[in-house]
Design a protein around this motif. Structure first.
Motif, PDB file in Angstrom:
ATOM      1  N   ALA A 649      76.191 -30.484   1.519  1.00 39.60           N
ATOM      2  CA  ALA A 649      77.082 -29.833   0.548  1.00 39.60           C
ATOM      3  C   ALA A 649      78.468 -29.627   1.147  1.00 39.60           C
ATOM      4  O   ALA A 649      79.495 -29.859   0.488  1.00 39.60           O
ATOM      5  CB  ALA A 649      76.476 -28.506   0.109  1.00 39.60           C
ATOM      6  N   GLU A 650      78.519 -29.194   2.412  1.00 38.16           N
ATOM      7  CA  GLU A 650      79.801 -28.989   3.069  1.00 38.16           C
ATOM      8  C   GLU A 650      80.536 -30.315   3.243  1.00 38.16           C
ATOM      9  O   GLU A 650      81.770 -30.391   3.084  1.00 38.16           O
ATOM     10  CB  GLU A 650      79.577 -28.322   4.423  1.00 38.16           C
ATOM     11  CG  GLU A 650      80.868 -27.926   5.124  1.00 38.16           C
ATOM     12  CD  GLU A 650      80.610 -27.169   6.411  1.00 38.16           C
ATOM     13  OE1 GLU A 650      81.443 -26.340   6.795  1.00 38.16           O
ATOM     14  OE2 GLU A 650      79.559 -27.420   7.047  1.00 38.16           O
ATOM     15  N   THR A 651      79.799 -31.381   3.533  1.00 49.04           N
ATOM     16  CA  THR A 651      80.426 -32.710   3.679  1.00 49.04           C
ATOM     17  C   THR A 651      81.068 -33.142   2.379  1.00 49.04           C
ATOM     18  O   THR A 651      82.216 -33.630   2.360  1.00 49.04           O
ATOM     19  CB  THR A 651      79.363 -33.734   4.118  1.00 49.04           C
ATOM     20  OG1 THR A 651      78.785 -33.327   5.354  1.00 49.04           O
ATOM     21  CG2 THR A 651      79.974 -35.111   4.279  1.00 49.04           C
ATOM     22  N   TYR A 652      80.371 -32.965   1.268  1.00 50.06           N
ATOM     23  CA  TYR A 652      80.939 -33.351  -0.028  1.00 50.06           C
ATOM     24  C   TYR A 652      82.128 -32.472  -0.398  1.00 50.06           C
ATOM     25  O   TYR A 652      83.056 -32.927  -1.070  1.00 50.06           O
ATOM     26  CB  TYR A 652      79.865 -33.305  -1.112  1.00 50.06           C
ATOM     27  CG  TYR A 652      78.986 -34.532  -1.139  1.00 50.06           C
ATOM     28  CD1 TYR A 652      79.537 -35.802  -1.316  1.00 50.06           C
ATOM     29  CD2 TYR A 652      77.613 -34.441  -0.965  1.00 50.06           C
ATOM     30  CE1 TYR A 652      78.753 -36.932  -1.320  1.00 50.06           C
ATOM     31  CE2 TYR A 652      76.806 -35.572  -0.977  1.00 50.06           C
ATOM     32  CZ  TYR A 652      77.388 -36.813  -1.148  1.00 50.06           C
ATOM     33  OH  TYR A 652      76.608 -37.940  -1.163  1.00 50.06           O
ATOM     34  N   PHE A 653      82.108 -31.222   0.033  1.00 52.26           N
ATOM     35  CA  PHE A 653      83.273 -30.363  -0.198  1.00 52.26           C
ATOM     36  C   PHE A 653      84.496 -30.942   0.510  1.00 52.26           C
ATOM     37  O   PHE A 653      85.589 -30.999  -0.049  1.00 52.26           O
ATOM     38  CB  PHE A 653      82.979 -28.949   0.299  1.00 52.26           C
ATOM     39  CG  PHE A 653      84.168 -28.036   0.240  1.00 52.26           C
ATOM     40  CD1 PHE A 653      84.558 -27.463  -0.965  1.00 52.26           C
ATOM     41  CD2 PHE A 653      84.916 -27.768   1.379  1.00 52.26           C
ATOM     42  CE1 PHE A 653      85.673 -26.628  -1.023  1.00 52.26           C
ATOM     43  CE2 PHE A 653      86.030 -26.948   1.329  1.00 52.26           C
ATOM     44  CZ  PHE A 653      86.409 -26.369   0.121  1.00 52.26           C
ATOM     45  N   VAL A 657      84.224 -34.056  -3.379  1.00 46.34           N
ATOM     46  CA  VAL A 657      83.216 -34.358  -4.405  1.00 46.34           C
ATOM     47  C   VAL A 657      82.501 -33.041  -4.726  1.00 46.34           C
ATOM     48  O   VAL A 657      81.400 -32.767  -4.250  1.00 46.34           O
ATOM     49  CB  VAL A 657      82.221 -35.438  -3.912  1.00 46.34           C
ATOM     50  CG1 VAL A 657      81.271 -35.850  -5.028  1.00 46.34           C
ATOM     51  CG2 VAL A 657      82.973 -36.655  -3.389  1.00 46.34           C
ATOM     52  N   TYR A 658      83.172 -32.218  -5.538  1.00 43.51           N
ATOM     53  CA  TYR A 658      82.742 -30.827  -5.696  1.00 43.51           C
ATOM     54  C   TYR A 658      81.477 -30.699  -6.536  1.00 43.51           C
ATOM     55  O   TYR A 658      80.665 -29.805  -6.282  1.00 43.51           O
ATOM     56  CB  TYR A 658      83.882 -30.007  -6.303  1.00 43.51           C
ATOM     57  CG  TYR A 658      85.141 -30.089  -5.483  1.00 43.51           C
ATOM     58  CD1 TYR A 658      85.169 -29.598  -4.174  1.00 43.51           C
ATOM     59  CD2 TYR A 658      86.300 -30.687  -5.974  1.00 43.51           C
ATOM     60  CE1 TYR A 658      86.317 -29.688  -3.399  1.00 43.51           C
ATOM     61  CE2 TYR A 658      87.455 -30.781  -5.213  1.00 43.51           C
ATOM     62  CZ  TYR A 658      87.453 -30.277  -3.925  1.00 43.51           C
ATOM     63  OH  TYR A 658      88.575 -30.380  -3.152  1.00 43.51           O
ATOM     64  N   ARG A 659      81.313 -31.552  -7.522  1.00 44.66           N
ATOM     65  CA  ARG A 659      80.133 -31.404  -8.375  1.00 44.66           C
ATOM     66  C   ARG A 659      78.856 -31.678  -7.587  1.00 44.66           C
ATOM     67  O   ARG A 659      77.864 -30.947  -7.708  1.00 44.66           O
ATOM     68  CB  ARG A 659      80.210 -32.348  -9.579  1.00 44.66           C
ATOM     69  CG  ARG A 659      79.134 -32.054 -10.622  1.00 44.66           C
ATOM     70  CD  ARG A 659      79.344 -32.827 -11.891  1.00 44.66           C
ATOM     71  NE  ARG A 659      78.985 -34.227 -11.731  1.00 44.66           N
ATOM     72  CZ  ARG A 659      78.961 -35.100 -12.730  1.00 44.66           C
ATOM     73  NH1 ARG A 659      79.299 -34.722 -13.935  1.00 44.66           N
ATOM     74  NH2 ARG A 659      78.628 -36.362 -12.526  1.00 44.66           N
ATOM     75  N   ARG A 660      78.875 -32.714  -6.754  1.00 43.10           N
ATOM     76  CA  ARG A 660      77.699 -33.010  -5.926  1.00 43.10           C
ATOM     77  C   ARG A 660      77.477 -31.896  -4.904  1.00 43.10           C
ATOM     78  O   ARG A 660      76.345 -31.467  -4.657  1.00 43.10           O
ATOM     79  CB  ARG A 660      77.897 -34.359  -5.221  1.00 43.10           C
ATOM     80  CG  ARG A 660      76.739 -34.791  -4.322  1.00 43.10           C
ATOM     81  CD  ARG A 660      75.484 -35.020  -5.106  1.00 43.10           C
ATOM     82  NE  ARG A 660      74.419 -35.571  -4.272  1.00 43.10           N
ATOM     83  CZ  ARG A 660      73.158 -35.693  -4.642  1.00 43.10           C
ATOM     84  NH1 ARG A 660      72.796 -35.276  -5.851  1.00 43.10           N
ATOM     85  NH2 ARG A 660      72.265 -36.199  -3.835  1.00 43.10           N
ATOM     86  N   GLY A 661      78.561 -31.422  -4.292  1.00 42.43           N
ATOM     87  CA  GLY A 661      78.446 -30.337  -3.334  1.00 42.43           C
ATOM     88  C   GLY A 661      77.886 -29.076  -3.965  1.00 42.43           C
ATOM     89  O   GLY A 661      77.039 -28.393  -3.374  1.00 42.43           O
ATOM     90  N   VAL A 700      82.572 -37.466  -9.343  1.00 44.06           N
ATOM     91  CA  VAL A 700      81.215 -37.663  -8.811  1.00 44.06           C
ATOM     92  C   VAL A 700      81.287 -38.594  -7.614  1.00 44.06           C
ATOM     93  O   VAL A 700      82.198 -39.399  -7.487  1.00 44.06           O
ATOM     94  CB  VAL A 700      80.281 -38.267  -9.896  1.00 44.06           C
ATOM     95  CG1 VAL A 700      80.127 -37.308 -11.033  1.00 44.06           C
ATOM     96  CG2 VAL A 700      80.817 -39.601 -10.389  1.00 44.06           C
ATOM     97  N   PRO A 701      80.315 -38.491  -6.715  1.00 46.10           N
ATOM     98  CA  PRO A 701      80.324 -39.388  -5.554  1.00 46.10           C
ATOM     99  C   PRO A 701      80.084 -40.815  -5.965  1.00 46.10           C
ATOM    100  O   PRO A 701      79.344 -41.094  -6.895  1.00 46.10           O
ATOM    101  CB  PRO A 701      79.165 -38.863  -4.694  1.00 46.10           C
ATOM    102  CG  PRO A 701      78.266 -38.177  -5.660  1.00 46.10           C
ATOM    103  CD  PRO A 701      79.168 -37.603  -6.707  1.00 46.10           C
TER     104      PRO A 701
END
Length: 834
Positions: A649-653, A657-661, A700-701
């Motif tokens: 989650a932190e990686t996507y932040f 990519v906030y929705r995936r995070g 989205v990612p």
């Protein structure tokens, strides 16, 4: 007739009279019981104290005397007996003060609640109700006496006797009326019935011309008319039977011809479908270590012209593909819902979609994915297609990949019969519970995860359709059969056959007969063990023990050097790589941690701990795309790994990519709602969302195939660099740096390209940035020294080469360059002096 009617009346009235009689008698007895219960309660309340002190019973006697004046129906006598067995109070005072007979006393004191029995007396039968009297003392009930009430049975049951008399009188009246009705019925009904009977006998004797002449307008007259019509039809049918038989035969022949035409067309459709299915279920696996074979026995057998074939919903496919430069054996066994053509339709859909996915996997760019991701893509391909049928078609599958080098099996089971492992002569199930529903079931995408299993040499994996378990077992009675419900039966058949598919099929059929399609897919793992053997050095155990002592003492750097030396001497001992990777991670040497962990995972891909550390190492190197890629790989294996959920989650932040995070951190908080780190990440995502547009929030990612495009760019750059196409390689490295701006390796290679293209100042800038991140890169310092030398900045050149030798004293290139610089300076000094 009269006797029948009379009997009916008697049978109706007699039992009814007895039922009413006994019911009223029971009601009277119940009411008397209730009265005695109330009397017993009242007498008990009054007599308890007097029974305890056993002196005077005035209150009890007064209460009993009032019962005498209450004119209670049928009450003959009432008395109280104390614990000593004497009458202490009585209505009639006949027994007062006398002892109670022993047999009666035993009966009274054996009771625990109000009881009733009928006894005989000189004046006739009486109903005796006995109520035991207790006191409560220290949570115990202590008996102190009993109250007895006696009723005259005849007086109590007098209303019942009166009712019985009334019923008998009524029944007698009804009996007389029944006789009158019976006599009338015999006269009125018997004549037309006798006439109807006589006519039926004549027709039955063969006189079909006879007609029954009854003019009654009642049911008997209607019956006679119906009988006449039936006789007329029989007469007509008898006279025209032959022509009707010929007509009916012709109609049947026409119908049979239509049915035969339809069947031939249907068999043609079946045959065409079977031909379409054949190329869609190949056994294309060509691995030397992982062998596959399958057996398909469809339930529906048919013939079309001169060909015999079968059709059903089972399908098997195997193949060999390459992912991440590793060879994998692909397998899938599917069982589509429905019989014959419907099931075959589902198998056709699966075959087309899955084979299309295999074809796409031949393209190089689609091979840069992990096996877990590849399985997820194939799962989604199939799920999206079967979901579009909106419930009219489902299919269960067991699908997976086996890495041919290591024997690690990645697979999923979507409501398919449990996968069987045959090892050392014993068969067992790999799964224990259902995880994914059939393909086509709504909302199963988020439940997807990849199972893993490490195959050992000579292991056999067998997966199959419902037909392997669903067979009918014949009983002693040939007309009775039962469906097998014991799933263990299949394990027994595997053991009996030694894993041979033909033997398993014969074993199943020997126990009954198939009621469904049968398909079995076998995977055998037989690596060349001789190639995998290695012999560690004799001193490995003792030196490894010394290394553990260094670690225990906090001497991490010495431990790392010791392990590196051990690994050079024992390169096949992969656990040393894992330990090195962990130590490099702990000492924050993330570049080396990535190198060691990647090597270890190539050898032991099932180790989830190393995959998690690799993801963290990439993240600490600011290689967020790679960190997300590896983290997603672990997520597909362990969707409930809390630490990986938080890290991912932190990686996507960081990637935006906030929705995936947000999705991942919510899953983490469901597992541990109070975790402070997870709550901080959630707060960071919430705060950043307030500053974004809806379109940016919904970002989205990219698919994992595209997330790995950074690796593809680096590989392209490396290939161009090797081919000495430095300008093109420079462009690729700069493209990679846009996505990973602080990657020291990319900075180093970019500087090399700039140096080779004679763009010296730019090269110095990139070398310096790379060294700021990794100061111990002796190659970068040597190359930077060469640029300073070419720019005649000799002091800076000497400084870089000396630092390179400090980092690696045996670095020959830097030593040669430094000697060359010293010689050059000496020659120039000599020339200057001359």
């Amino acid at each position: 007739m009269i006797l029948i009617v009379t009997g009916v009346v008697f049978l109706c009235v007699g039992p009814l009279s007895l039922i009413i009689l006994y019911r009223n008698q029971a009601i009277l007895l119940d009411k008397t019981f209730e009265v005695c219960l109330n009397l017993g309660d009242n007498i008990s309340n009054l007599a308890t104290e007097e029974l305890l002190i056993n002196e005077t019973f005035d209150a009890t006697s007064t209460a009993l005397s009032r019962l005498k004046t209450s004119q209670l129906s049928g009450l003959l006598d009432a008395y109280v007996v104390n614990i000593d067995g004497r009458y202490v109070a009585e209505i009639n005072e006949n027994h007062l003060g006398k002892p109670v007979p022993q047999n009666e006393l035993d009966y009274y004191f054996s009771l625990k609640e109000l009881d009733f029995k009928e006894v005989e007396s000189g004046s006739g039968p009486i109903l005796r109700f006995t109520y035991p009297i207790f006191i409560e003392y220290r949570d115990k009930k202590i008996r102190v006496g009993a109250a007895i009430f006696e009723f005259d049975k005849e007086e109590v049951y007098a209303p019942v006797v009166q009712t019985r008399t009334t019923i008998i009188l009524g029944a007698s009246i009804l009996f007389v009326i029944g006789i009158i009705i019976a006599v009338y019925s015999a006269i009125f009904f018997s004549r037309p019935i006798q006439q109807l009977t006589a006519g039926a006998k004549l027709i039955g004797a063969g006189n079909l011309s006879h007609r029954i002449s009854l003019q009654n307008q009642d049911e008997i007259g209607e019956l006679a008319s119906t009988f006449n019509r039936m006789t007329s039809q029989i007469q007509d049918f008898t006279q025209n039977l032959e022509s009707k038989v010929e007509q009916r035969t012709e109609e049947l022949n026409q119908s049979l011809k239509v049915v035969q035409d339809l069947k031939e067309r249907q068999d043609g459709d079946y045959y065409l479908t079977s031909l379409l299915l054949q190329p869609l279920q190949p056994n294309n696996n060509n691995s030397k270590t992982v062998k596959t074979e399958f057996l398909i026995d469809q339930k529906k057998k048919f013939s079309f012209r001169k060909w015999k074939s079968e059709i059903g919903g089972d399908i098997c496919i195997t193949d060999t593909i390459s992912l991440q430069d590793q060879e994998y054996t692909v397998f899938i066994n599917g069982d589509a819902m429905g019989k014959s053509i419907q099931g075959a339709g589902g198998a056709l859909v699966l075959g087309v979609v899955f084979n299309a996915g295999l074809m796409r996997s031949r393209i190089t760019k689609n091979q840069k994915v992990y096996p877990e991701v590849w399985l997820k893509e194939r799962f989604l391909d199939l799920q999206n297609v079967f979901r579009s049928f909106e419930g009219s078609m489902f299919i269960s599958v067991c699908m997976g990949l086996v890495e041919t080098k290591t024997g690690v099996m990645y697979y999923i089971n979507a409501e398919h019969p449990w996968t069987v492992l045959f090892r050392d002569g014993k068969a067992s199930f790999l799964e224990e519970e259902l995880a994914i529903r059939k393909l086509g079931t709504p909302d199963i995408e988020e439940k997807f995860f990849v199972r893993m299993f490490q195959l050992m040499p000579e292991d056999i994996i067998i997966t199959g359709s419902d037909g392997r378990d669903d067979f009918a077992q014949e009983e002693d009675d040939p007309n009775h059969e039962t469906i097998n419900t014991d799933e263990m039966q299949f394990l027994y058949r595997v053991e009996e056959a030694g894993g041979d598919l033909e033997g398993i099929s014969k074993g199943i059929k020997s126990k009954g007969f198939l009621i469904d399609d049968l398909s079995l897919l076998k995977i055998s793992y037989n690596p060349d063990i001789s190639e995998a053997k290695f012999f560690p050095t004799p001193e490995l155990p003792s030196r490894f023990s010394d290394t553990n002592q260094l670690l225990a003492g906090g001497n991490t750097e010495e431990a790392i050097q010791s392990i590196e030396e051990l690994f050079k001497e024992n390169p096949n001992f992969s656990d040393l790589l894992k330990l090195l990777g962990k130590l490099y991670f702990e000492t924050k040497d993330y570049s080396r941690a990535v190198e060691c962990l990647n090597q270890f995972i190539d050898i032991n891909p099932a180790n989830n701990e190393s995959i998690y550390l690799l993801s963290l190492s990439y993240k600490n190197l600011n290689l967020m795309n790679e960190a997300a890629d590896v983290g997603e790989r672990l997520y597909l294996r362990e969707p409930l790994d809390f630490n990986n959920l938080v890290s991912l989650a932190e990686t996507y932040f960081e990637l935006g990519v906030y929705r995936r995070g947000e999705f991942l951190i919510q899953k983490a908080l469901e597992l541990n709602p109070d975790d402070s780190v997870a709550l901080q990440i959630q707060a960071k995502i919430e705060s950043i969302k307030n500053t974004l547009t809806p379109e940016e929030i919904q970002k989205v990612p990219k698919p994992l195939v595209e997330i790995r495009s950074l690796t593809s760019v680096i590989e392209s750059a490396d290939n161009l660099y090797a081919e000495k196409k430095y300008k093109e390689a420079l462009n690729e490295y700069k493209e990679a740096l846009k996505r990973s701006r602080e990657n020291p390796f990319l900075l180093f290679r970019t500087a090399n390209c700039l140096s080779l293209l004679e763009r010296m100042e730019e090269a110095i800038e990139f070398y310096s940035t790379s060294l700021a991140l990794v100061p111990n890169n002796h190659h970068a310092r040597n190359n930077l020294g060469s640029i300073f030398f070419r720019l005649r900045r000799y002091a800076e050149a000497r400084n870089e080469w000396e630092m390179a030798l400090q980092i690696k004293p045996d670095f020959k290139t830097a030593r040669i360059n430094l000697d060359k610089l010293e010689k050059f300076i000496q020659e120039n000094l000599v020339q200057a002096e001359s």
